[in-house]
Design an enzyme around this catalytic site. Structure first.
Site: not given
Ligand code: GLC
Length: 814
Positions: A549, A655
């Site tokens: 990230k 968001k």
């Molecule tokens: C996981 C992924 C993320 C995604 C989330 C919901 O946390 O790392 O990228 O948005 O799942 O699907």
């Protein structure tokens, strides 16, 4: 509905008196919160019962969303909003001298999730109920949620998150619906009337007790259920003998070993945890959940052979993938179906969502652990594997390599994603690029074999919590401008585009952001004693701390900007406030050092008067749903800078967008679709593409050291991490330095120059106030696509074949 304030007042005072034996004057904020929560519960109780009755009697298809995480946050505010009484009750409470926001803050955050995956599940529940879909959640009632993060001396310290300390106002314990789950022991079979009958001896039996939480639809009388399971000892199983012999410790140990199954959520969302307890949790969830679904199904329906017609089970990532062998077990061993009958039903009932391609997050369990903990389940997996491999053999005769790469059991591990793919009728990724990577890369052999199973469902967020509730002023402006239709049809937000040239509207938008920023600045000042400039750019990076990230890239740029500002205090720049929040997995050393780097920069920069307040850095403790609700409405810039190909989707990006922040981001996850929606002019994109990143990986990466050698600016910057110029021991950030110059697995250095350029573009754009406001408007107007209502409609139509069920107008028990 209360007819007037008098009636509301009487009910509220009565509640305070009967629950707490107190008058209004004596009652504490917590007393008032609990009294109000009970009023909400009573308000919806009739609708809840009626919804369940309706579902049972009408026999429509039911969907169960199994997830090891549900990051639901606080419920009072969202429930009041969905019932449709929030503004009225807020006003009435104010007349009693009570601030509703203060009561809402009394509620502990239910942090039963790590991050995106768990929060997605919570957004989905809200959309399911709001779209009147008969869909329910199934999870674990962890006694301790994700740890509470404190920052001490700049380091993350983890404290237990005892969210249930004072009980949960929303749950109802349903002891009569408890089921038993078995672990360990031995399994043997005998032939009876030409059929194999399996017996399970000497197992440890755990009682799974459900706690139901109502999931209230938006002003529509639908109240679905989130069922969370808690582990308890079976009464007669309690080690009474030990207890009677005076061996209290042993007796208590036994009790604890059982209850530990639902004790704590694993604070880890990316690393494979080789712990038996986690495997126990997974089986506990699916076994309890499925047993109760089958029991309910049988009560109302004729033949178990119709199960798949009437039930869909969705598994949120692979944690609940044992639903596949467990459903097989129930159908064969308890319902007496043959293997083939059970298999037909199972593979037509279960659908699977993949949420990540990070190799370390693709779960696999050692065979010996699974075999001893879940002997019958392992037998079924073994048989499934055998049949699947021979099926593959007939399609790809002789292609051992391919078959080995697809086997469910290989190298003494059970590969959960393979199990999930083989046992599901649908497999989806969570954003277009992610699904394509699954098809073309990570699961390409499976896609070749089962092309019809794969599909994409781009994630979404509930616009009710993240805009209507979190940003009431913006919601009001939108409603006053385009009518409340957007609340029901979020794609209608696009009609806001007609205000693109409307100076008064843009001005109003600007004012709202300014107010939100001021409120946030006040909160920061009260909590941390730090003054931030409300007119600076609020540049926000909030999410789990993880190398991919790239919070480190942001931190490096902050360090460089600060150095430049020191050299030239007259540097032209719009003042910026860099805001970070996020938790690092407790065992993730590198991520924790990134936190320390950010807090070190904050300590240096925030206390340096020579830069005249042009920069401030904040690391906010304990990122949670409630904190997020405060941050998004106040953000100007949304940092979505993951290494392309790594972030499956992201949902924070949505968001921010919905609250009018401008994204600085890579072409990764759902950023790509946000870019498609808003166009080049309303987002700042930079960096390597997923294709480029993957090409590097295929060719063994790149040589960061050479890049550093040839780039004086980078070399100087990196040196600052280790040359003693920061007020920490010299070796403190060596590990970060080494990770960058030795391998730079996530291309921080490779993307750095492009990132700095993109940030300079943001600075330029922000100076043109009217242009910036138009960008904000464009982001809000195009955010409708990213409502989870759209996502859930796609799941309902494309995967579950579930239809809305109208309950009728019964949301008024008083
Ligand atoms: C996981 C992924 C993320 C995604 C989330 C919901 O946390 O790392 O990228 O948005 O799942 O699907």
């Amino acid at each position: 509905m209360f007819t007037d304030w008098q009636a509301f007042r009487a009910a509220f005072l009565n509640q305070l008196q009967s629950m707490h034996g107190k008058s209004l004057e004596e009652a504490s904020p917590e007393d008032k919160y609990t009294a109000l929560a009970v009023m909400v519960r009573e308000y919806i109780s009739n609708a809840w019962v009626q919804t369940n009755k309706h579902y049972e009697n009408k026999g429509e298809k039911q969907v169960y969303y199994f997830s090891i995480e549900f990051l639901i946050g606080r419920l009072l505010g969202a429930n009041l909003l969905n019932i449709g009484v929030r503004s009225e009750w807020e006003k009435w409470l104010a007349e009693l001298g009570i601030d509703l926001n203060q009561l809402e803050n009394e509620e502990p955050d239910a942090g039963l999730g790590n991050g995106g995956l768990g929060r997605l599940a919570a957004c989905f529940l809200d959309s399911m109920a709001s779209l009147q879909l008969p869909c329910h959640g199934c999870g674990i009632r962890y006694k301790y949620g994700l740890f509470e993060q404190k920052i001490l001396d700049g380091y993350q310290v983890e404290h237990p998150d005892n969210w249930l300390k004072n009980g949960c106002m929303w749950e109802i314990r349903k002891f009569d619906k408890a089921v038993q789950v078995k672990f360990g022991g031995t399994v043997w079979s005998e032939e009876k009337n030409g059929k194999l009958v399996f017996h399970h001896d000497n197992a440890q039996t755990v009682l799974a007790v459900p706690y139901d939480i109502p999931v209230i639809g938006y002003q529509n009388s639908t109240v679905n259920t989130l069922r969370l399971w808690s582990a308890e000892t079976v009464q007669e199983d309690f080690d009474l003998l030990a207890f009677n012999q005076g061996n209290y410790v042993k007796a208590v140990e036994y009790k604890y070993s059982i209850e530990s199954i639902s004790e704590i959520l694993y604070p880890d969302d990316s690393h494979y945890e080789g712990r038996v307890l986690r495997l126990k949790q997974q089986y506990f969830l699916v076994s309890a959940g499925l047993q109760s679904i089958v029991r309910r199904f049988k009560k109302k329906h004729g033949s178990i052979l119709d199960f798949a017609e009437k039930i869909s089970i969705h598994i949120n990532d692979t944690h609940p993938a044992m639903a596949i062998p467990e459903l097989m077990r129930i159908l064969m061993d308890e319902e007496g179906l043959s293997w083939n009958e059970a298999w037909q039903i199972t593979k037509n009932t279960i659908a699977y969502t993949n949420h990540t391609i990070l190799p370390e997050a693709l779960e696999k369990w050692p065979v010996d652990i699974m075999k001893s903990l879940l002997p019958r389940i392992f037998m079924i997996i073994e048989e499934l594997n055998k049949q699947f491999c021979s099926h593959l053999w007939s399609h790809y005769p002789g292609d051992w390599q391919r078959i080995a790469s697809m086997a469910i059991i290989a190298d003494n591990y059970v590969h959960m994603a393979h199990l999930a793919v083989v046992g599901s009728y649908s497999i989806n990724g969570v954003a277009k690029i992610h699904t394509n990577i699954l098809k073309q890369d990570v699961m390409k052999n499976f896609y070749h074999f089962y092309p019809y199973k794969f599909n994409n469902k781009t994630n979404g967020i509930t616009h009710r919590r993240w805009l209507l509730k979190a940003n009431p002023d913006l919601a009001r402006l939108i409603t006053n401008s385009i009518s409340p239709s957007w609340i029901y049809y979020p794609q209608y937000l696009s009609t806001l585009l007609r205000y693109s040239e409307d100076a008064a509207f843009l001005e109003a938008l600007d004012k709202i952001k300014e107010t939100n920023k001021m409120n946030f600045a006040n909160w920061v000042h009260n909590k941390y004693g730090i003054t931030i400039d409300g007119s600076s750019i609020f540049d926000v990076h909030v999410k789990r701390i993880h190398a991919y990230k790239r919070q480190l890239m942001n931190a490096l740029r902050i360090l460089e900007l600060y150095t430049r500002l020191k050299e030239n205090p007259n540097l032209e720049m719009v003042p910026r406030t860099f805001i970070f929040a996020g938790k690092a997995a407790p065992g993730y050393f590198l991520a924790k050092r990134v936190i320390k780097l950010i807090t070190t920069l904050a300590a240096v920069i925030n206390n340096d008067s020579t830069i005249q307040g042009k920069m401030k850095v904040l690391f906010l403790e304990n990122y949670s749903v409630s904190l997020a609700e405060m941050i998004f409405p106040a953000a100007d810039v949304s940092e979505q800078i993951s290494t392309a190909s790594k972030e499956a989707s992201g949902t924070g990006n949505m968001k921010f967008m919905m609250n009018g922040a401008v994204t600085i981001g890579t072409l990764d996850g759902a950023n790509i679709e946000i870019h498609e929606e808003v166009g080049d002019d309303n987002i700042v994109i930079f960096g390597l593409t997923a294709k480029e990143v993957m090409n590097y990986y295929q060719n063994g990466g790149y040589r960061p050291w050479e890049l550093v050698q040839s780039d004086t600016r980078l070399r100087k910057l990196l040196d600052q991490l280790v040359n003693g110029s920061l007020p920490v021991p010299r070796e403190e950030f060596r590990v970060l330095y080494d990770s960058l110059v030795n391998s730079d697995e996530f291309f921080v250095l490779k993307d750095y120059a492009a990132y700095v350029e993109a940030q300079e573009k943001i600075d330029m754009l922000y100076r043109d106030n009217s242009r910036w406001n138009k960008m904000c408007l464009s982001n809000i107007a195009h955010s409708g696509k990213f409502s989870s209502d759209r996502t859930i409609s796609e799941y309902a139509i494309g995967i579950w074949k579930a239809k809305p069920v109208v309950i009728g107008d019964i949301l008024e028990p008083y």
